[in-house]
Design an enzyme around this catalytic site. Sequence first.
Site, mmCIF file in Angstrom:
data_model
loop_
_atom_site.group_PDB
_atom_site.id
_atom_site.type_symbol
_atom_site.label_atom_id
_atom_site.label_comp_id
_atom_site.label_asym_id
_atom_site.label_seq_id
_atom_site.Cartn_x
_atom_site.Cartn_y
_atom_site.Cartn_z
ATOM 1 N N ASP A 49 0.715 -1.055 -0.335
ATOM 2 C CA ASP A 49 -0.187 -0.089 -0.758
ATOM 3 C C ASP A 49 0.850 0.805 -0.070
ATOM 4 O O ASP A 49 -0.114 2.281 -0.120
ATOM 5 C CB ASP A 49 -0.752 -0.018 0.984
ATOM 6 C CG ASP A 49 -0.210 0.377 2.699
ATOM 7 O OD1 ASP A 49 0.782 -0.111 2.764
ATOM 8 O OD2 ASP A 49 -1.803 -0.165 3.709
ATOM 9 N N SER A 50 2.433 1.794 0.151
ATOM 10 C CA SER A 50 2.714 2.179 -0.199
ATOM 11 C C SER A 50 2.680 3.118 -1.154
ATOM 12 O O SER A 50 3.408 3.583 -2.026
ATOM 13 C CB SER A 50 4.266 1.301 -0.107
ATOM 14 O OG SER A 50 4.989 0.288 -0.446
ATOM 15 N N ASP A 88 -0.711 -6.024 -0.471
ATOM 16 C CA ASP A 88 -1.524 -5.193 1.190
ATOM 17 C C ASP A 88 -3.185 -5.650 0.858
ATOM 18 O O ASP A 88 -3.497 -4.694 -0.028
ATOM 19 C CB ASP A 88 -0.887 -4.301 1.539
ATOM 20 C CG ASP A 88 0.489 -3.682 1.535
ATOM 21 O OD1 ASP A 88 0.698 -5.341 2.540
ATOM 22 O OD2 ASP A 88 1.271 -3.126 1.687
ATOM 23 N N LYS A 118 -1.472 -9.077 2.521
ATOM 24 C CA LYS A 118 -0.528 -9.072 3.656
ATOM 25 C C LYS A 118 -1.192 -8.236 4.733
ATOM 26 O O LYS A 118 -2.681 -7.252 4.188
ATOM 27 C CB LYS A 118 0.509 -8.740 3.569
ATOM 28 C CG LYS A 118 1.344 -8.304 4.668
ATOM 29 C CD LYS A 118 2.719 -7.544 4.474
ATOM 30 C CE LYS A 118 2.498 -5.469 3.840
ATOM 31 N NZ LYS A 118 2.374 -4.876 4.814
ATOM 32 N N GLU A 120 -1.493 -5.776 8.479
ATOM 33 C CA GLU A 120 -0.742 -5.050 9.391
ATOM 34 C C GLU A 120 -0.944 -4.920 10.535
ATOM 35 O O GLU A 120 -2.474 -5.693 10.634
ATOM 36 C CB GLU A 120 -0.568 -3.559 9.405
ATOM 37 C CG GLU A 120 0.557 -3.071 8.328
ATOM 38 C CD GLU A 120 0.302 -1.552 8.274
ATOM 39 O OE1 GLU A 120 0.168 -1.506 9.077
ATOM 40 O OE2 GLU A 120 0.919 -1.324 7.026
ATOM 41 N N GLU A 187 9.601 -4.288 10.331
ATOM 42 C CA GLU A 187 9.405 -3.101 10.208
ATOM 43 C C GLU A 187 10.260 -2.760 10.960
ATOM 44 O O GLU A 187 9.688 -2.061 11.832
ATOM 45 C CB GLU A 187 9.201 -2.175 8.904
ATOM 46 C CG GLU A 187 8.920 -1.074 8.588
ATOM 47 C CD GLU A 187 8.291 0.095 7.752
ATOM 48 O OE1 GLU A 187 8.521 0.449 7.467
ATOM 49 O OE2 GLU A 187 6.930 -1.271 7.197
#
Length: 275
Positions: A49-50, A88, A118, A120, A187
């Site tokens: 999502d970056s 993501d 993915k 978080e 991270e």
Amino acid sequence: MTIHKAVKRITASEIRSRKGQEPIVSLTAYQAYSARIADPYCDLLLVGDSVGMVVHGFETTLPVSLDMMILHGQAVMRGSKRALVVVDMPFGSYEESPEQAFSNASRILAETGCSAVKLEGGVYIAETIDFLCKRGIPVMSHVGLTPQAVNRFGGFKTQGRNESNWQQIEADAAAIEKAGAFAVVVEGVVEPLAVKLTQMLSIPTIGIGASSQCDGQILVMEDMLGYGTWVPKFVRRYGVLEQEMEKAIKSYADDVKSRTFPSDEEIYKLKQKSG
């Protein structure tokens, strides 16, 4: 007749089996062309999502939508053949309930053709990870500095600088492992904590701003290629592509203004009349 041997795509279970073996090579990818170039060298391509910050110019990842992730996931799948592609799940697409997460994760897999998603988070999202894994959706998790929690953290801050904060991150990692995640991105944590997580978990740790002792590494492709002026501490630049791009565009602009582009070799001419 020419016979083309199909390239076998790496699976989530194969990534999991790499624990303690040769380091897992990972990069983000958002477009078909970058996926095509990275594919022979990467075990895992993350459609992160970056993309919201790198491609779309957002200040955080929070505005990224599910439709955006699916669009970029489709592009990366078209460009790659070998690497495991993980997409993501964006902010707001999985936190409400396990059922919401399954609905959106199954849509990602169905519409992109990717093999994993993915999420978080740690302890609080473990129930959702378990729900997805039991229904056939491979999950990679993400602990430490989690960008979707930027407002809670008060910015993008390194985690675990005080050992008193390690317990929660360790609990998060243990919870997502127990829930069935096949790997975890670690991270922005201090190096000793990243090493400890790698040693305590039976699933691979993929570090970004963590430790060379993680089971693999991931970087934002544009960061390591040399785009942008700000370089995070944990990024090693393997190219200076922004400078090369600017140089090429300036040369093009100069040639257009001087009418040296296109040249005679770069234009189409009438066919010669016969006879």
